[in-house]
Design a protein around this motif. Structure first.
Motif, PDB file in Angstrom:
ATOM      1  N   ILE A   1       0.826  -1.207   0.000  1.00 42.27           N
ATOM      2  CA  ILE A   1       0.000   0.000   0.000  1.00 42.27           C
ATOM      3  C   ILE A   1       0.866   1.264   0.000  1.00 42.27           C
ATOM      4  CG2 ILE A   1      -0.347   0.185   2.506  1.00 42.27           C
ATOM      5  CD1 ILE A   1      -2.969   0.707  -0.257  1.00 42.27           C
ATOM      6  N   GLU A   2       2.021   1.230   0.662  1.00 39.69           N
ATOM      7  CA  GLU A   2       2.913   2.395   0.656  1.00 39.69           C
ATOM      8  C   GLU A   2       3.373   2.727  -0.756  1.00 39.69           C
ATOM      9  OE1 GLU A   2       3.291   0.457   4.677  1.00 39.69           O
ATOM     10  OE2 GLU A   2       3.372  -0.271   2.622  1.00 39.69           O
ATOM     11  N   GLN A   3       3.624   1.705  -1.560  1.00 31.46           N
ATOM     12  CA  GLN A   3       4.050   1.924  -2.937  1.00 31.46           C
ATOM     13  C   GLN A   3       2.938   2.550  -3.766  1.00 31.46           C
ATOM     14  OE1 GLN A   3       5.189  -2.235  -3.356  1.00 31.46           O
ATOM     15  NE2 GLN A   3       7.235  -1.562  -3.996  1.00 31.46           N
ATOM     16  N   ILE A   4       1.717   2.075  -3.571  1.00 26.92           N
ATOM     17  CA  ILE A   4       0.576   2.634  -4.301  1.00 26.92           C
ATOM     18  C   ILE A   4       0.427   4.110  -3.968  1.00 26.92           C
ATOM     19  CG2 ILE A   4      -1.948   2.621  -4.497  1.00 26.92           C
ATOM     20  CD1 ILE A   4      -1.786  -0.444  -4.055  1.00 26.92           C
TER      21      ILE A   4
ATOM     22  N   TRP B   1      -2.080  14.820  -1.074  1.00 24.77           N
ATOM     23  CA  TRP B   1      -3.238  13.931  -0.913  1.00 24.77           C
ATOM     24  C   TRP B   1      -4.491  14.785  -1.049  1.00 24.77           C
ATOM     25  CZ3 TRP B   1      -2.981   8.802   1.930  1.00 24.77           C
ATOM     26  CH2 TRP B   1      -4.199   8.131   1.867  1.00 24.77           C
ATOM     27  N   THR B   2      -4.882  15.030  -2.268  1.00 25.95           N
ATOM     28  CA  THR B   2      -6.073  15.825  -2.590  1.00 25.95           C
ATOM     29  C   THR B   2      -7.255  14.881  -2.800  1.00 25.95           C
ATOM     30  OG1 THR B   2      -5.637  15.682  -4.955  1.00 25.95           O
ATOM     31  CG2 THR B   2      -4.631  17.548  -3.765  1.00 25.95           C
ATOM     32  N   SER B   3      -8.423  15.441  -3.045  1.00 27.33           N
ATOM     33  CA  SER B   3      -9.591  14.596  -3.294  1.00 27.33           C
ATOM     34  C   SER B   3      -9.405  13.760  -4.556  1.00 27.33           C
ATOM     35  CB  SER B   3     -10.867  15.437  -3.381  1.00 27.33           C
ATOM     36  OG  SER B   3     -10.745  16.422  -4.379  1.00 27.33           O
ATOM     37  N   LEU B   4      -8.777  14.322  -5.566  1.00 29.40           N
ATOM     38  CA  LEU B   4      -8.515  13.574  -6.798  1.00 29.40           C
ATOM     39  C   LEU B   4      -7.501  12.456  -6.542  1.00 29.40           C
ATOM     40  CD1 LEU B   4      -9.061  13.212  -9.787  1.00 29.40           C
ATOM     41  CD2 LEU B   4      -7.298  14.899 -10.262  1.00 29.40           C
ATOM     42  N   ALA B   5      -6.446  12.758  -5.802  1.00 26.60           N
ATOM     43  CA  ALA B   5      -5.450  11.743  -5.460  1.00 26.60           C
ATOM     44  C   ALA B   5      -6.096  10.637  -4.627  1.00 26.60           C
ATOM     45  CB  ALA B   5      -4.284  12.364  -4.707  1.00 26.60           C
ATOM     46  N   HIS B   6      -7.004  11.012  -3.731  1.00 28.69           N
ATOM     47  CA  HIS B   6      -7.703  10.029  -2.896  1.00 28.69           C
ATOM     48  C   HIS B   6      -8.474   9.033  -3.770  1.00 28.69           C
ATOM     49  CE1 HIS B   6      -9.539   8.511   0.765  1.00 28.69           C
ATOM     50  NE2 HIS B   6     -10.696   8.507   0.122  1.00 28.69           N
ATOM     51  N   LEU B   7      -9.203   9.540  -4.736  1.00 28.84           N
ATOM     52  CA  LEU B   7      -9.947   8.658  -5.639  1.00 28.84           C
ATOM     53  C   LEU B   7      -9.010   7.733  -6.409  1.00 28.84           C
ATOM     54  CD1 LEU B   7     -12.696  11.029  -7.054  1.00 28.84           C
ATOM     55  CD2 LEU B   7     -13.010   9.078  -5.535  1.00 28.84           C
ATOM     56  N   GLU B   8      -7.892   8.267  -6.838  1.00 31.68           N
ATOM     57  CA  GLU B   8      -6.927   7.448  -7.573  1.00 31.68           C
ATOM     58  C   GLU B   8      -6.334   6.371  -6.668  1.00 31.68           C
ATOM     59  OE1 GLU B   8      -2.977   7.809 -10.401  1.00 31.68           O
ATOM     60  OE2 GLU B   8      -3.959   9.642  -9.729  1.00 31.68           O
ATOM     61  N   ILE B   9      -6.008   6.717  -5.427  1.00 33.49           N
ATOM     62  CA  ILE B   9      -5.485   5.733  -4.475  1.00 33.49           C
ATOM     63  C   ILE B   9      -6.503   4.615  -4.269  1.00 33.49           C
ATOM     64  CG2 ILE B   9      -4.895   5.355  -2.034  1.00 33.49           C
ATOM     65  CD1 ILE B   9      -3.634   8.242  -2.151  1.00 33.49           C
ATOM     66  N   MET B  10      -7.765   4.973  -4.096  1.00 36.70           N
ATOM     67  CA  MET B  10      -8.808   3.967  -3.884  1.00 36.70           C
ATOM     68  C   MET B  10      -8.981   3.074  -5.118  1.00 36.70           C
ATOM     69  SD  MET B  10      -9.835   4.415  -0.797  1.00 36.70           S
ATOM     70  CE  MET B  10      -8.311   5.159  -0.216  1.00 36.70           C
ATOM     71  N   THR B  11      -8.969   3.672  -6.307  1.00 38.53           N
ATOM     72  CA  THR B  11      -9.143   2.923  -7.549  1.00 38.53           C
ATOM     73  C   THR B  11      -7.975   1.970  -7.787  1.00 38.53           C
ATOM     74  OG1 THR B  11     -10.425   4.722  -8.503  1.00 38.53           O
ATOM     75  CG2 THR B  11      -9.487   3.138 -10.046  1.00 38.53           C
ATOM     76  N   VAL B  12      -6.761   2.464  -7.614  1.00 37.25           N
ATOM     77  CA  VAL B  12      -5.583   1.615  -7.812  1.00 37.25           C
ATOM     78  C   VAL B  12      -5.571   0.494  -6.770  1.00 37.25           C
ATOM     79  CG1 VAL B  12      -3.053   1.541  -7.800  1.00 37.25           C
ATOM     80  CG2 VAL B  12      -4.236   3.432  -8.923  1.00 37.25           C
ATOM     81  N   THR B  13      -5.977   0.791  -5.549  1.00 36.32           N
ATOM     82  CA  THR B  13      -6.053  -0.232  -4.503  1.00 36.32           C
ATOM     83  C   THR B  13      -7.041  -1.322  -4.902  1.00 36.32           C
ATOM     84  OG1 THR B  13      -5.454   1.345  -2.768  1.00 36.32           O
ATOM     85  CG2 THR B  13      -6.594  -0.653  -2.072  1.00 36.32           C
TER      86      THR B  13
END
Length: 75
Positions: free
Chosen positions: A3-6, A30-42
């Motif tokens: 998860i740290e790598q993601i 860690w913006t709202s857009l970055a948050h969505l990307e983190i969740m999607t990639v996860t």
């Protein structure tokens, strides 16, 4: 992939800078857009689905790790 790598890839930072408390309040990228990307990639990386409530309530790396464990994923 851990998860740290993601998170580091999405935030374009060194994985060594990512800790359990890394989130909106700690990391400026860690913006709202970055948050969505983190969740999607996860979701894609671990083959899981997150509800919108789970995504909204997961505001740090530690919270994401706890959520993943609840779904049987070691991250």
């Amino acid at each position: 992939m851990r998860i740290e790598q993601i998170v580091a890839e999405v935030l374009e930072t060194d994985p060594h800078e990512i800790a359990d408390d890394t989130g909106y309040a700690v990391h400026e990228r860690w913006t709202s857009l970055a948050h969505l990307e983190i969740m999607t990639v996860t979701e894609e990386t671990y083959g899981i689905s997150l509800t919108s409530t789970e995504m909204r309530s997961t505001t740090s790396v530690g919270a994401l790790r706890t959520l993943l464990k609840s779904k049987g994923v070691e991250a």
